[in-house]
Design an enzyme around this catalytic site. Structure first.
Site, PDB file in Angstrom:
ATOM      1  N   HIS A 135       0.845  -1.194   0.000  1.00 46.65           N
ATOM      2  CA  HIS A 135       0.000   0.000   0.000  1.00 46.65           C
ATOM      3  C   HIS A 135       0.881   1.245   0.000  1.00 46.65           C
ATOM      4  O   HIS A 135       2.089   1.158   0.197  1.00 46.65           O
ATOM      5  CB  HIS A 135      -0.943  -0.014   1.214  1.00 46.65           C
ATOM      6  CG  HIS A 135      -0.252   0.008   2.546  1.00 46.65           C
ATOM      7  ND1 HIS A 135      -0.227  -1.074   3.405  1.00 46.65           N
ATOM      8  CD2 HIS A 135       0.454   0.982   3.166  1.00 46.65           C
ATOM      9  CE1 HIS A 135       0.452  -0.762   4.501  1.00 46.65           C
ATOM     10  NE2 HIS A 135       0.891   0.478   4.368  1.00 46.65           N
TER      11      HIS A 135
HETATM   12  P1  TYD Z   1      -2.340  -4.282   7.612  1.00 44.22           P
HETATM   13  O1  TYD Z   1      -2.629  -2.883   7.156  1.00 44.22           O
HETATM   14  O2  TYD Z   1      -2.921  -5.411   6.843  1.00 44.22           O
HETATM   15  O3  TYD Z   1      -0.773  -4.485   7.708  1.00 44.22           O
HETATM   16  P2  TYD Z   1       0.299  -4.321   6.532  1.00 44.22           P
HETATM   17  O4  TYD Z   1      -0.381  -3.537   5.442  1.00 44.22           O
HETATM   18  O5  TYD Z   1       1.408  -3.540   7.169  1.00 44.22           O
HETATM   19  O6  TYD Z   1       0.702  -5.676   6.096  1.00 44.22           O
HETATM   20  O7  TYD Z   1      -2.792  -4.360   9.139  1.00 44.22           O
HETATM   21  C1  TYD Z   1      -3.240  -5.544   9.749  1.00 44.22           C
HETATM   22  C2  TYD Z   1      -4.408  -5.204  10.672  1.00 44.22           C
HETATM   23  O8  TYD Z   1      -3.990  -4.366  11.737  1.00 44.22           O
HETATM   24  C3  TYD Z   1      -5.527  -4.483   9.949  1.00 44.22           C
HETATM   25  O9  TYD Z   1      -6.754  -4.991  10.431  1.00 44.22           O
HETATM   26  C4  TYD Z   1      -5.361  -3.053  10.368  1.00 44.22           C
HETATM   27  C5  TYD Z   1      -4.767  -3.173  11.753  1.00 44.22           C
HETATM   28  N1  TYD Z   1      -3.883  -2.063  12.151  1.00 44.22           N
HETATM   29  C6  TYD Z   1      -4.246  -1.260  13.220  1.00 44.22           C
HETATM   30  O10 TYD Z   1      -5.318  -1.434  13.836  1.00 44.22           O
HETATM   31  N2  TYD Z   1      -3.394  -0.275  13.598  1.00 44.22           N
HETATM   32  C7  TYD Z   1      -2.215  -0.041  12.968  1.00 44.22           C
HETATM   33  O11 TYD Z   1      -1.464   0.855  13.356  1.00 44.22           O
HETATM   34  C8  TYD Z   1      -1.858  -0.874  11.839  1.00 44.22           C
HETATM   35  C9  TYD Z   1      -0.566  -0.658  11.088  1.00 44.22           C
HETATM   36  C10 TYD Z   1      -2.724  -1.877  11.472  1.00 44.22           C
END
Ligand code: TYD
Length: 137
Positions: free
Chosen positions: A49
């Site tokens: 992303h």
């Molecule tokens: P995600 O965005 O899928 O992680 P990445 O893109 O870094 O692989 O995040 C995983 C889950 O955690 C998703 O449900 C969103 C949540 N999340 C939070 O609640 N707070 C945060 O600061 C982050 C980074 C993710």
């Protein structure tokens, strides 16, 4: 695109090492959130992303992983394998993390709270946003 490494001062003595990070000092913004990624399963890719506004500093505090950065025009790959260096990830940079070692702990400092509306999770949408920004400059 240039990679923005931030080298931290390692405070060490015969007991071992210590790194201290202060906002607006080693960290080039005010820290509103810290999260870390660990226990990542084999062959998993994370990230995938870009953020519309969020600025982040990514530090691999244990183990290793790879990071690719894409500003819409060029793509770079970086091996993150030291706790003594951070990589600044500015807004509107598509990033992916992969090849995590089993013991990898990837810590990220961010300048804002979590907000799903700040995410661009579709690469075509990211490219379109990049082109619109480029054309308006
Ligand atoms: P995600 O965005 O899928 O992680 P990445 O893109 O870094 O692989 O995040 C995983 C889950 O955690 C998703 O449900 C969103 C949540 N999340 C939070 O609640 N707070 C945060 O600061 C982050 C980074 C993710």
């Amino acid at each position: 695109m240039k990679i923005e490494y931030i080298e931290f001062n390692v405070l060490g003595d015969n007991r071992g090492s210590l790194i201290a990070l202060e906002e607006e000092n080693e960290v080039p913004f005010q820290i509103k959130r810290v999260y870390y990624i660990f226990d990542t399963q084999v062959n998993v890719k994370r990230g995938l992303h870009a953020h519309k506004e969020l600025e982040q500093l990514m530090i691999c505090i244990n183990g290793s992983c790879k990071l690719s950065l894409d500003d819409g025009q060029t793509k770079l790959e970086i091996l993150l394998d030291t706790p003594s260096k951070g990589i600044r990830i500015r807004k509107m940079i598509w990033h992916e993390m992969y090849e995590f070692s089993q013991d990898c702990i990837l810590m990220v400092l961010a300048d804002d709270f979590y907000s799903e509306s700040d995410y661009i999770r579709n690469y075509l949408e990211f490219q379109k946003a990049y082109e619109m920004k480029r054309d308006s400059n």
